[in-house]
Design an enzyme around this catalytic site. Sequence first.
Site: not given
Length: 219
Positions: A70, A73, A76, A138, A168
């Site tokens: 995806r 970064q 969790y 997301l 992220c």
Amino acid sequence: MQHTLIIRQLAQMDYTQVWQAMQNFTDNRDENTADELWLVEHPAVFTQGQAGKEEHLLMPGDIEVVKVDRGGQVTYHGPGQQVIYFLINLRRRKLGVRELVTLIEDGIVAALAEFGIEASPKKEAPGVYVNDKKIASLGLRIRKGCSFHGLALNVNMDLSPFLRINPCGYAGLEMIQTCDISELNSVEDAGNTLVKHLAKLLKTQNLSNTTGLDISHDY
């Protein structure tokens, strides 16, 4: 045009198993395959996106790190977090990637508003925030004009593993969850409310509910 949307309740499943099922589903679907939303909770796992940098993994310790396909970064996943995966044929729905991202963020914002949570997206950082604290993440992948991966909403979970990473890719980003700022403490309630708003934004009235994955099937 109305499209059928299958809502698949997976309960709690291993991250890698579901990820591989998403890839298989996307690789094997055709123009007649119905779109699906997969609702799932995962056992504790860090996932590192395609652009992920190792320095954002501060001290993963005993929690597995999975490198995935995806965007974005590291984040969790763990019990008490509602994850929804979007298996959507964007070409058929005439949706662009940015439009889908906006649609997902708008769906999260609308769902949280039902519980008195005032949240908003940020243009420069995908996801949904409450007073600069992140409540939903997301990340998507598009293959053959179809999406997989999706959103993760923190509902009622142990947030401490987020301290082991730069969520992220943002050092010091504070993560929050719905149970600490509202009466929303049930993953099931969160999932049902999200699906209601997401289906509306996807202009889908024909919903079909099912459970589990047949892992022997070529998803």
